[in-house]
Design a protein around this motif. Structure first.
Motif, PDB file in Angstrom:
ATOM      1  N   LYS A 186       0.847  -1.182   0.000  1.00 35.85           N
ATOM      2  CA  LYS A 186       0.000   0.000   0.000  1.00 35.85           C
ATOM      3  C   LYS A 186       0.890   1.242   0.000  1.00 35.85           C
ATOM      4  O   LYS A 186       1.856   1.339   0.776  1.00 35.85           O
ATOM      5  N   VAL A 187       0.569   2.179  -0.882  1.00 36.31           N
ATOM      6  CA  VAL A 187       1.297   3.445  -0.982  1.00 36.31           C
ATOM      7  C   VAL A 187       0.260   4.545  -1.197  1.00 36.31           C
ATOM      8  O   VAL A 187      -0.926   4.344  -1.000  1.00 36.31           O
ATOM      9  N   GLY A 188       0.721   5.730  -1.602  1.00 31.80           N
ATOM     10  CA  GLY A 188      -0.218   6.788  -1.953  1.00 31.80           C
ATOM     11  C   GLY A 188      -0.222   7.969  -1.010  1.00 31.80           C
ATOM     12  O   GLY A 188      -1.157   8.774  -1.035  1.00 31.80           O
ATOM     13  N   THR A 189       0.813   8.109  -0.169  1.00 32.08           N
ATOM     14  CA  THR A 189       0.857   9.253   0.751  1.00 32.08           C
ATOM     15  C   THR A 189       1.762  10.368   0.250  1.00 32.08           C
ATOM     16  O   THR A 189       1.460  11.544   0.408  1.00 32.08           O
ATOM     17  N   ASN A 190       2.878   9.989  -0.371  1.00 31.45           N
ATOM     18  CA  ASN A 190       3.867  10.945  -0.878  1.00 31.45           C
ATOM     19  C   ASN A 190       4.641  10.251  -1.986  1.00 31.45           C
ATOM     20  O   ASN A 190       5.234   9.187  -1.769  1.00 31.45           O
ATOM     21  N   ALA A 191       4.634  10.820  -3.164  1.00 27.87           N
ATOM     22  CA  ALA A 191       5.195  10.135  -4.329  1.00 27.87           C
ATOM     23  C   ALA A 191       6.666   9.785  -4.155  1.00 27.87           C
ATOM     24  O   ALA A 191       7.095   8.670  -4.469  1.00 27.87           O
ATOM     25  N   ASP A 192       7.471  10.731  -3.648  1.00 29.28           N
ATOM     26  CA  ASP A 192       8.900  10.458  -3.481  1.00 29.28           C
ATOM     27  C   ASP A 192       9.142   9.351  -2.454  1.00 29.28           C
ATOM     28  O   ASP A 192       9.972   8.467  -2.665  1.00 29.28           O
ATOM     29  N   LEU A 193       8.394   9.403  -1.347  1.00 26.73           N
ATOM     30  CA  LEU A 193       8.530   8.363  -0.332  1.00 26.73           C
ATOM     31  C   LEU A 193       8.009   7.028  -0.857  1.00 26.73           C
ATOM     32  O   LEU A 193       8.565   5.965  -0.537  1.00 26.73           O
ATOM     33  N   ASP A 194       6.964   7.087  -1.677  1.00 26.30           N
ATOM     34  CA  ASP A 194       6.431   5.853  -2.267  1.00 26.30           C
ATOM     35  C   ASP A 194       7.440   5.198  -3.202  1.00 26.30           C
ATOM     36  O   ASP A 194       7.544   3.968  -3.257  1.00 26.30           O
ATOM     37  N   ILE A 195       8.188   5.988  -3.936  1.00 22.72           N
ATOM     38  CA  ILE A 195       9.251   5.449  -4.793  1.00 22.72           C
ATOM     39  C   ILE A 195      10.272   4.702  -3.939  1.00 22.72           C
ATOM     40  O   ILE A 195      10.696   3.588  -4.277  1.00 22.72           O
ATOM     41  N   ALA A 196      10.632   5.304  -2.811  1.00 21.64           N
ATOM     42  CA  ALA A 196      11.585   4.654  -1.899  1.00 21.64           C
ATOM     43  C   ALA A 196      11.001   3.366  -1.339  1.00 21.64           C
ATOM     44  O   ALA A 196      11.719   2.361  -1.178  1.00 21.64           O
ATOM     45  N   ARG A 197       9.694   3.368  -1.040  1.00 21.82           N
ATOM     46  CA  ARG A 197       9.038   2.166  -0.524  1.00 21.82           C
ATOM     47  C   ARG A 197       9.087   1.031  -1.542  1.00 21.82           C
ATOM     48  O   ARG A 197       9.418  -0.115  -1.220  1.00 21.82           O
ATOM     49  N   ILE A 198       8.741   1.341  -2.777  1.00 20.83           N
ATOM     50  CA  ILE A 198       8.720   0.324  -3.838  1.00 20.83           C
ATOM     51  C   ILE A 198      10.110  -0.242  -4.061  1.00 20.83           C
ATOM     52  O   ILE A 198      10.306  -1.470  -4.144  1.00 20.83           O
ATOM     53  N   ARG A 199      11.099   0.641  -4.133  1.00 19.56           N
ATOM     54  CA  ARG A 199      12.476   0.185  -4.358  1.00 19.56           C
ATOM     55  C   ARG A 199      12.978  -0.673  -3.200  1.00 19.56           C
ATOM     56  O   ARG A 199      13.630  -1.707  -3.408  1.00 19.56           O
ATOM     57  N   ALA A 200      12.671  -0.255  -1.973  1.00 20.80           N
ATOM     58  CA  ALA A 200      13.141  -0.996  -0.799  1.00 20.80           C
ATOM     59  C   ALA A 200      12.525  -2.387  -0.739  1.00 20.80           C
ATOM     60  O   ALA A 200      13.212  -3.371  -0.423  1.00 20.80           O
ATOM     61  N   VAL A 201      11.235  -2.477  -1.054  1.00 16.99           N
ATOM     62  CA  VAL A 201      10.567  -3.782  -1.018  1.00 16.99           C
ATOM     63  C   VAL A 201      11.113  -4.688  -2.110  1.00 16.99           C
ATOM     64  O   VAL A 201      11.390  -5.872  -1.871  1.00 16.99           O
ATOM     65  N   ARG A 202      11.288  -4.160  -3.318  1.00 19.11           N
ATOM     66  CA  ARG A 202      11.828  -4.994  -4.395  1.00 19.11           C
ATOM     67  C   ARG A 202      13.214  -5.507  -4.041  1.00 19.11           C
ATOM     68  O   ARG A 202      13.536  -6.687  -4.256  1.00 19.11           O
ATOM     69  N   GLU A 203      14.043  -4.662  -3.483  1.00 17.48           N
ATOM     70  CA  GLU A 203      15.381  -5.096  -3.103  1.00 17.48           C
ATOM     71  C   GLU A 203      15.320  -6.182  -2.032  1.00 17.48           C
ATOM     72  O   GLU A 203      16.099  -7.139  -2.056  1.00 17.48           O
ATOM     73  N   ALA A 204      14.358  -6.072  -1.122  1.00 18.28           N
ATOM     74  CA  ALA A 204      14.252  -7.020  -0.014  1.00 18.28           C
ATOM     75  C   ALA A 204      13.758  -8.386  -0.451  1.00 18.28           C
ATOM     76  O   ALA A 204      14.134  -9.409   0.133  1.00 18.28           O
ATOM     77  N   ILE A 205      12.892  -8.435  -1.471  1.00 20.40           N
ATOM     78  CA  ILE A 205      12.265  -9.711  -1.846  1.00 20.40           C
ATOM     79  C   ILE A 205      12.934 -10.396  -3.029  1.00 20.40           C
ATOM     80  O   ILE A 205      12.602 -11.529  -3.363  1.00 20.40           O
ATOM     81  N   GLY A 206      13.886  -9.715  -3.681  1.00 21.51           N
ATOM     82  CA  GLY A 206      14.547 -10.310  -4.830  1.00 21.51           C
ATOM     83  C   GLY A 206      13.717 -10.206  -6.098  1.00 21.51           C
ATOM     84  O   GLY A 206      12.605  -9.667  -6.094  1.00 21.51           O
TER      85      GLY A 206
END
Length: 367
Positions: A162-182
């Motif tokens: 779930k995202v949608g609060t702040n676009a720049d922070l959401d980009i960081a969220r997506i990148r961090a999750v992808r890096e974590a899960i492979g």
């Protein structure tokens, strides 16, 4: 014939707060319905209203069922589902989750009266199993990445964030999750209407390397023109959710070519019967579907599961509610990320009526 309807306004305790772009929930308010026939057969249904999506509150849904909809069912044949929905719609416009609460109970009744699981009544098994994702609430990028990593280690092959609060922070969220899960684990992103058109395009552009399966409802529900523009420019699939409640909404989306995929929710559509119409229309347009969740209890979850397994156009599902509660009103079995459907009649679950009473804040009976 239907002789009695009970309505329970209850609250289910969440394991942790559920946070999306527009709401923070510490527990989940739900409306449970119990319909009984003159022969003592019982069917259960559920409404999980969302005032930001369906325009219904917990309290309003209870009163609409009690005063407007439930009385229409007394002395009705549970199998007359088309006629019943026509009566509902002539009585009151909208209120889809209130209608879903009774619709689901009718299908549970029909299954029990015929000795068949609900999926057999609506098409049989189109899929062998239902693989579910794990849904992660909005947190810091680091916390979301940690959650995602733990879920993957426990056997989940699909992560939705779930995202949608702040676009720049959401980009960081997506990148961090992808890096974590492979790279092998599927990743889905849901903004719940949290971005505007320019923010959406920025997020998609800057997370292209994250290989997101799809971006769900990035902009406001009514803004199909923006959704169309985003879809035309996006290298990834765009899913419409809050923008489609009924077949009339879906006609507009199809005509505008505004989305690649559709998220069907029983609480938006008004139950299983109108959801079947959405699935058929989407199939005609070759638009893959998902059955989504409003974080329902075992009752609403299993209703969605029976729908999801019965239609080939429904490719994915989010039947995750029972994973999020401290205790549920019935037992639902997951094997890692596979939701188990039984061959028992109706929804295939045994509702703990004593527990329902324990978590009920107010209730009524219609005869």
């Amino acid at each position: 014939m239907i002789k009695k309807i009970e309505v329970f306004a209850a609250r289910l305790q969440l394991k942790e707060p559920f946070v999306i772009s527009y709401v923070h929930l510490d527990d989940m308010p739900t409306i449970l319905t119990r319909i009984e026939t003159d022969e003592g057969v019982v069917g259960w249904g559920e409404a999980v209203p969302d005032q930001n999506v369906t325009g219904e509150t917990w309290e309003s849904t209870y009163h609409v069922i009690k005063h407007e909809l439930a009385p229409l069912l007394i002395d009705e044949d549970p199998f007359a589902v088309d006629r019943i929905h026509k009566k509902f719609n002539e009585k009151i416009d909208g209120v889809p989750s209130a209608k879903a609460a009774l619709d689901i109970a009718l299908y549970d009744l029909m299954g029990k009266m015929t000795g068949q699981p609900v999926y057999q009544l609506i098409g049989g098994k189109a899929h062998e199993e239902l693989q579910v994702p794990r849904v992660i609430s909005i947190k810091s990028p680091e916390e979301m990445a940690k959650d995602a990593s733990e879920f993957v280690k426990s056997g989940f092959r699909n992560i939705k964030i779930k995202v949608g609060t702040n676009a720049d922070l959401d980009i960081a969220r997506i990148r961090a999750v992808r890096e974590a899960i492979g790279e092998e684990v599927q990743l889905r992103v849901d903004a719940n209407q949290g971005w505007n058109r320019m923010e959406t395009l920025k997020v998609i552009r800057e997370t292209t390397a994250c290989h997101v399966d799809w971006y769900e409802q990035p902009v406001k529900a009514h803004d199909l023109r923006a959704l169309k523009e985003i879809r035309a420019l996006s290298p990834c699939s765009i899913m419409v959710d809050e923008g489609v409640h009924n077949i009339y909404d879906l006609v507009d989306v199809i005509e505008m070519r505004a989305a690649d995929m559709l998220n069907i929710k029983l609480m938006k559509s008004g139950g299983i019967y109108p959801a079947l119409a959405l699935a058929s229309l989407a199939e005609a347009a070759e638009m893959p579907c998902q059955v989504g969740s409003m974080v329902e209890s075992a009752i609403g979850t299993m209703a969605g599961a029976h729908l999801a397994i019965s239609k080939s156009i429904i490719h994915t599902n989010e039947m995750v509610g029972p994973l999020m509660f401290v205790k549920d009103v019935a037992n639902v079995t997951y094997y890692k990320d596979i939701l188990q459907l039984s061959d028992k009649a109706g929804l295939g679950i045994e509702v703990d009526e004593q527990y329902v009473k324990e978590i009920t804040c107010f209730s009524c009976e219609i005869k």
